[in-house]
Design a protein around this motif. Structure first.
Motif, PDB file in Angstrom:
ATOM      1  N   UNK A  17       1.435  -1.054  -0.192  1.00 33.10           N
ATOM      2  CA  UNK A  17      -0.158  -0.069  -0.047  1.00 33.10           C
ATOM      3  C   UNK A  17       1.001   0.943   0.227  1.00 33.10           C
ATOM      4  N   UNK A  18       0.788   2.242  -0.783  1.00 29.55           N
ATOM      5  CA  UNK A  18       1.336   3.372  -1.625  1.00 29.55           C
ATOM      6  C   UNK A  18       0.928   4.604   0.950  1.00 29.55           C
TER       7      UNK A  18
ATOM      8  N   UNK B 196      -9.215  -8.315 -10.022  1.00 26.17           N
ATOM      9  CA  UNK B 196     -10.423  -7.255  -8.768  1.00 26.17           C
ATOM     10  C   UNK B 196      -9.567  -6.295  -8.268  1.00 26.17           C
ATOM     11  N   UNK B 197     -10.708  -5.549  -8.260  1.00 26.01           N
ATOM     12  CA  UNK B 197     -10.092  -3.818  -8.141  1.00 26.01           C
ATOM     13  C   UNK B 197     -10.832  -3.641  -6.808  1.00 26.01           C
ATOM     14  N   UNK B 198     -10.965  -2.786  -6.337  1.00 25.77           N
ATOM     15  CA  UNK B 198     -11.045  -2.201  -4.750  1.00 25.77           C
ATOM     16  C   UNK B 198     -12.019  -0.676  -5.468  1.00 25.77           C
ATOM     17  N   UNK B 199     -13.017  -0.294  -4.882  1.00 27.29           N
ATOM     18  CA  UNK B 199     -14.069   0.469  -4.879  1.00 27.29           C
ATOM     19  C   UNK B 199     -13.447   2.077  -3.907  1.00 27.29           C
TER      20      UNK B 199
ATOM     21  N   UNK C 118      -6.703   7.098  -8.943  1.00 29.71           N
ATOM     22  CA  UNK C 118      -6.496   6.076  -8.030  1.00 29.71           C
ATOM     23  C   UNK C 118      -6.850   4.579  -8.100  1.00 29.71           C
ATOM     24  N   UNK C 119      -6.095   3.654  -8.136  1.00 28.79           N
ATOM     25  CA  UNK C 119      -6.620   2.189  -8.221  1.00 28.79           C
ATOM     26  C   UNK C 119      -6.126   1.376  -7.136  1.00 28.79           C
ATOM     27  N   UNK C 120      -6.723   0.780  -6.335  1.00 29.07           N
ATOM     28  CA  UNK C 120      -6.150  -0.305  -5.501  1.00 29.07           C
ATOM     29  C   UNK C 120      -6.931  -1.928  -6.034  1.00 29.07           C
TER      30      UNK C 120
END
Length: 303
Positions: free
Chosen positions: A26-27, A53-56, A83-85
């Motif tokens: 995690x940045x 998979x990606x987070x909201x 941004x993307x997690x």
């Protein structure tokens, strides 16, 4: 609630994915020497990652505290770096699957994110979460990069001796994830890489390479390392040139070398920062000696 925080890609069936370990990155939390960022970028560039998979992030990020970049060209906006997690699937050089969860550390709902990550791990078959990042230490760059190893089970730590006693430190999402995984009898291990404090704001590839090797040792993955090893070699040469051109910097490094060597001769002491009858400068005093050095390094890295 956890299902709403993430989604699988439309062409991804989590039950069809091959199990494997997961690297968590995690940045946002302090990462001395950019060790974590260098390591993750290296793996993504050396492989062919696919997003599974990606987070909201809209539900997790405070945009006003760390604003994304948007491009303005003459008279209109042309691009937005949203941004993307995300969770990537990768394979090592032997074809073994592994995963990388990376992106901005969420500002909100840490417990909900942890629950969602654990759910993903169970659905995909991820049995181990591993994390590596840099922490600043009063150590010289001329000695092997040390690390503080921590994990949810003693068997994951092996023979690594602790550097610190009991301390309270600012929390991170990666640390909370490790804690919660341990509480549910799942495996998690972390490597806090000891970066020379005078290089904390620079790129220190040696720490990233040490983190890569530690991940290989604990996971059995055959990860690519050639580009990272070459970058570390070039980085050492650049640092050494800068040190040799500044007498004060060279003397400060030599003091750190003596302190480090004293520690090796007395491993019963609990901290690299402990002295042994020798008057050595404090971290603050050494840091002041490195101001010119850091300025030179920053100018070299950002021409």
């Amino acid at each position: 609630m956890t299902e709403r925080l993430y989604r699988y890609e439309v062409d991804t069936d989590p039950t069809a994915l091959e199990p494997g370990p997961m690297i968590v990155a995690f940045d946002g939390f302090f990462d001395a020497g950019m060790a974590q960022r260098l390591l993750v970028d290296h793996l993504l560039e050396a492989s062919e990652p696919t997003v599974v998979a990606s987070f909201d992030v809209d539900a997790l990020i405070d945009y006003r505290s760390r604003r994304p970049v948007i491009t303005f060209d003459a008279n209109r906006y042309t691009d937005y770096s949203d941004p993307a997690l995300v969770l990537y699937h990768l394979t090592d050089r032997d074809g073994q699957s592994y995963y990388v969860l990376t992106g901005p550390e969420p500002d909100y709902r840490w417990e909900a994110v942890v629950a969602a990550v654990i759910t993903i791990m169970d659905e995909v078959g991820i049995s181990l979460a591993v994390h590596a990042h840099g922490i600043p230490m009063a150590v010289p760059h001329t000695r092997p990069v040390g690390m503080t190893v921590h994990g949810s089970d003693e068997r994951l730590i092996g023979e690594h001796k602790p550097v610190f006693g009991t301390v309270q430190v600012p929390a991170s999402l990666a640390a909370l994830l490790e804690l919660r995984l341990g509480e549910t009898d799942r495996d998690a291990v972390g490597f806090s890489l000891h970066v020379p404090h005078y290089l904390a704001q620079s790129t220190f590839h040696d720490a990233a390479l040490t983190g890569l090797n530690a991940i290989v040792d604990c996971t059995g993955l055959n990860l690519p390392n050639d580009a990272l090893a070459e970058a570390a070699r070039e980085g050492r040469l650049q640092i050494e040139r800068e040190v040799q051109e500044n007498d004060e910097v060279r003397e400060a490094v030599e003091a750190l070398e003596r302190q480090y060597d004293v520690h090796l001769r007395g491993l019963e002491r609990p901290s690299l920062l402990a002295g042994e009858g020798e008057s050595l400068p404090s971290a603050d005093e050494l840091g002041a000696d490195f101001e010119d050095f850091l300025r030179t390094v920053d100018e070299t890295d950002n021409p």
